[in-house]
Design a protein around this motif. Structure first.
Motif, short mmCIF file in Angstrom:
data_model
loop_
_atom_site.label_atom_id
_atom_site.label_comp_id
_atom_site.label_asym_id
_atom_site.label_seq_id
_atom_site.Cartn_x
_atom_site.Cartn_y
_atom_site.Cartn_z
N ASP A 30 0.81 -1.22 0.00
CA ASP A 30 0.00 0.00 0.00
C ASP A 30 0.85 1.28 0.00
O ASP A 30 0.36 2.36 0.32
CB ASP A 30 -0.97 0.01 1.18
N ALA A 31 2.13 1.16 -0.37
CA ALA A 31 3.01 2.34 -0.43
C ALA A 31 2.47 3.33 -1.46
O ALA A 31 1.89 2.94 -2.47
CB ALA A 31 4.43 1.92 -0.79
N LYS A 32 2.65 4.60 -1.18
CA LYS A 32 2.18 5.65 -2.07
C LYS A 32 3.08 5.75 -3.30
O LYS A 32 4.29 5.60 -3.21
CB LYS A 32 2.15 6.99 -1.36
N ILE A 33 2.47 6.02 -4.44
CA ILE A 33 3.18 6.19 -5.71
C ILE A 33 2.82 7.56 -6.25
O ILE A 33 1.64 7.93 -6.29
CB ILE A 33 2.77 5.10 -6.73
N VAL A 34 3.82 8.33 -6.68
CA VAL A 34 3.57 9.65 -7.25
C VAL A 34 4.23 9.73 -8.62
O VAL A 34 5.42 9.43 -8.77
CB VAL A 34 4.13 10.77 -6.34
N LEU A 35 3.45 10.13 -9.61
CA LEU A 35 3.96 10.40 -10.95
C LEU A 35 4.01 11.90 -11.10
O LEU A 35 3.00 12.58 -10.96
CB LEU A 35 3.04 9.78 -12.02
N ILE A 36 5.20 12.46 -11.37
CA ILE A 36 5.37 13.91 -11.49
C ILE A 36 5.47 14.27 -12.96
O ILE A 36 6.32 13.74 -13.68
CB ILE A 36 6.62 14.38 -10.73
N PRO A 46 -8.13 14.58 -15.87
CA PRO A 46 -8.16 15.04 -14.46
C PRO A 46 -8.72 13.99 -13.51
O PRO A 46 -8.26 13.87 -12.38
CB PRO A 46 -9.07 16.26 -14.51
N GLU A 47 -9.69 13.19 -13.97
CA GLU A 47 -10.29 12.21 -13.07
C GLU A 47 -9.36 11.05 -12.74
O GLU A 47 -9.60 10.29 -11.83
CB GLU A 47 -11.61 11.68 -13.64
N ILE A 48 -8.26 10.91 -13.46
CA ILE A 48 -7.34 9.80 -13.20
C ILE A 48 -6.17 10.26 -12.34
O ILE A 48 -5.28 9.50 -12.04
CB ILE A 48 -6.85 9.20 -14.54
N SER A 49 -6.17 11.53 -11.90
CA SER A 49 -5.02 12.08 -11.18
C SER A 49 -4.80 11.45 -9.80
O SER A 49 -3.71 11.55 -9.27
CB SER A 49 -5.13 13.59 -11.06
N VAL A 50 -5.82 10.82 -9.22
CA VAL A 50 -5.64 10.09 -7.97
C VAL A 50 -6.42 8.79 -8.09
O VAL A 50 -7.60 8.79 -8.37
CB VAL A 50 -6.15 10.89 -6.75
N LYS A 51 -5.72 7.68 -7.93
CA LYS A 51 -6.37 6.38 -8.03
C LYS A 51 -5.71 5.45 -7.02
O LYS A 51 -4.51 5.23 -7.08
CB LYS A 51 -6.21 5.84 -9.45
N ASP A 52 -6.51 4.95 -6.10
CA ASP A 52 -6.00 4.11 -5.01
C ASP A 52 -4.87 4.86 -4.30
O ASP A 52 -5.06 5.94 -3.80
CB ASP A 52 -5.56 2.75 -5.53
N ASN A 53 -3.68 4.29 -4.28
CA ASN A 53 -2.56 4.94 -3.62
C ASN A 53 -1.61 5.60 -4.63
O ASN A 53 -0.47 5.90 -4.32
CB ASN A 53 -1.79 3.92 -2.76
N VAL A 54 -2.10 5.84 -5.84
CA VAL A 54 -1.30 6.44 -6.90
C VAL A 54 -1.81 7.85 -7.17
O VAL A 54 -2.99 8.06 -7.41
CB VAL A 54 -1.36 5.61 -8.21
#
Length: 109
Positions: A30-36, A46-54
């Motif tokens: 469940d570690a957080k993932i960030v795409l910059i 825009p609706e895909i900018s946060v999904k689960d822990n990504v």
């Protein structure tokens, strides 16, 4: 890339590869993932900018040159060269007896 292809890439490739990388390096599932990304609107919906822990983090406008100073140097050199070429053409035109207004109307970038 079209919007659909970017969203598909995000869903089917980025997220799965990022999770595989985290798992392979001992991080919890469940570690957080960030795409910059830069602020190009073509990147993801825009609706895909946060999904689960990504999450997707978009940089503000004109931010890239601050974090990539080489871009500024390249752009500065290009602008200097363009200005120099513009001035040479303008002086040549004016030395030929034409007016500045005529030059500006005829000049094409």
């Amino acid at each position: 890339m079209t919007q659909h292809l970017m969203d598909e890439w995000f869903e089917n490739h980025f997220v799965s590869e990022a999770r595989r990388h985290l798992f392979g390096n001992g991080f919890p599932a469940d570690a957080k993932i960030v795409l910059i990304l830069d602020n190009c609107t073509a990147h993801l919906s825009p609706e895909i900018s946060v999904k689960d822990n990504v999450s997707v983090l978009l940089f503000p406008s004109n931010f890239t040159s601050l974090i990539q100073p080489m871009d500024m140097g390249i752009l500065r050199a290009l602008k200097c060269r363009c200005k120099s070429e513009f001035h040479k053409e303008m002086l040549s035109f004016l030395n030929g007896g034409e007016t500045l207004q005529t030059f500006l109307k005829s000049y094409n970038l």
